[in-house]
Enzyme design. Structure first.
Site, PDB file in Angstrom:
ATOM      1  N   ASP A  28     -15.696  -3.670  -0.281  1.00 52.64           N
ATOM      2  CA  ASP A  28     -15.075  -3.274   0.931  1.00 52.64           C
ATOM      3  C   ASP A  28     -16.247  -3.110   1.882  1.00 52.64           C
ATOM      4  OD1 ASP A  28     -12.620  -3.041  -0.117  1.00 52.64           O
ATOM      5  OD2 ASP A  28     -12.787  -0.903  -0.608  1.00 52.64           O
ATOM      6  N   ASP A  65       0.947  -1.215   0.169  1.00 51.51           N
ATOM      7  CA  ASP A  65       0.019  -0.016   0.108  1.00 51.51           C
ATOM      8  C   ASP A  65       1.049   1.271  -0.163  1.00 51.51           C
ATOM      9  OD1 ASP A  65      -2.277  -1.727   0.264  1.00 51.51           O
ATOM     10  OD2 ASP A  65      -2.687  -1.181   2.087  1.00 51.51           O
TER      11      ASP A  65
END
Length: 255
Positions: free
Chosen positions: A140, A21
């Site tokens: 998500d 990330d």
């Protein structure tokens, strides 16, 4: 070196995707996707090369700045993909033709759409139809008062009911779903196996699990769901925090 072959005929082998990330060019991990909760782990390129060296056949590469709508690491991500010899799933801020074209131009194996699937369903359907297996959709999920709600724009906005959106995307032919319980991500509290099972029951498309992996036993538990449709697992903080090594993880879930 033990590795997992994505094309293996053995359905029991869980594909592992170490996560990188990226915030301002650095590899970070967040807690529950919250901006400002970053722990930094050095250069994004160094992190990705480390996972490749340790046996990864896939890397999950995320532009968090683009996901949060506060800039992008587009050139760096293209450089990272270009220097890797393994497959890359590229995610973060892919919401329109320009960002999609830039992502695909990196040579990544697959892009992961998030917010776009929630905010621009017609565009998402077009992309899924045009690019097929090169497009996955990230789901998500935040469970609020028993309701499975989707989160968009770096998990800051509500994106509707999970099951309604999943049924729509499944009907449009989405080839793969990346499922994250956002309350688990970056917490090392274990994956949400019930959520993964429920999603697999609603679609025949393969599912990638994300969020909460803290131990080799967590990975083994996810691996028991491969016959249900779970194809792989994204592993982030547990690797960076040294809970286990990638070779150990590959050995734990390998054929």
């Amino acid at each position: 070196m033990t590795s997992v072959n994505p094309s293996s005929s053995k359905p029991s082998a869980l594909i592992l995707l170490p996560a990188v990330d990226v915030v301002e060019g650095r590899a970070v991990r967040l807690v529950q996707g919250q901006a400002g909760s970053e722990t930094e782990y050095g250069s994004a390129l160094d992190a990705a090369m480390t996972w490749q060296r340790d046996g990864a056949e896939w890397i999950h590469l995320v532009d968090l700045d683009a996901a949060f709508g506060r800039g992008s690491n587009r050139e760096l991500l293209a450089e990272v993909v270009g220097k890797l010899d393994v497959a890359v799933e590229l995610s973060g801020g892919i919401r329109d033709d320009d960002s999609l074209a830039a992502a695909l131009a990196t040579g990544c194996a697959r892009v992961n759409l998030g917010t776009a699937a929630l905010e621009n369903p017609q565009w998402c359907a077009k992309v899924v139809a045009e690019h097929g297996d090169k497009v996955a959709v990230g789901l998500d999920v935040k469970i609020v008062d028993g309701q499975h709600r989707l989160r968009g724009r770096g998990w800051e906005t509500d994106g509707g009911d999970l099951w309604t959106v999943l049924d729509r995307l499944d009907g449009e032919g989405c080839s793969r779903f990346v499922v994250t319980d956002v309350t688990k991500d970056g917490t090392l509290n274990g994956p949400n196996l019930e959520l993964l099972t429920q999603v697999c029951e609603r679609t025949d498309a393969p599912v990638i699990a994300s969020g909460g992996v803290s131990s080799l036993d967590d990975l083994r538990a996810i691996a028991t769901l491969t016959d249900r449709g779970v194809e792989g697992a994204i592993v982030g903080k547990a690797l960076y925090a040294g809970r286990f090594t990638l070779p150990q993880a590959l050995d734990a879930v390998g054929p």
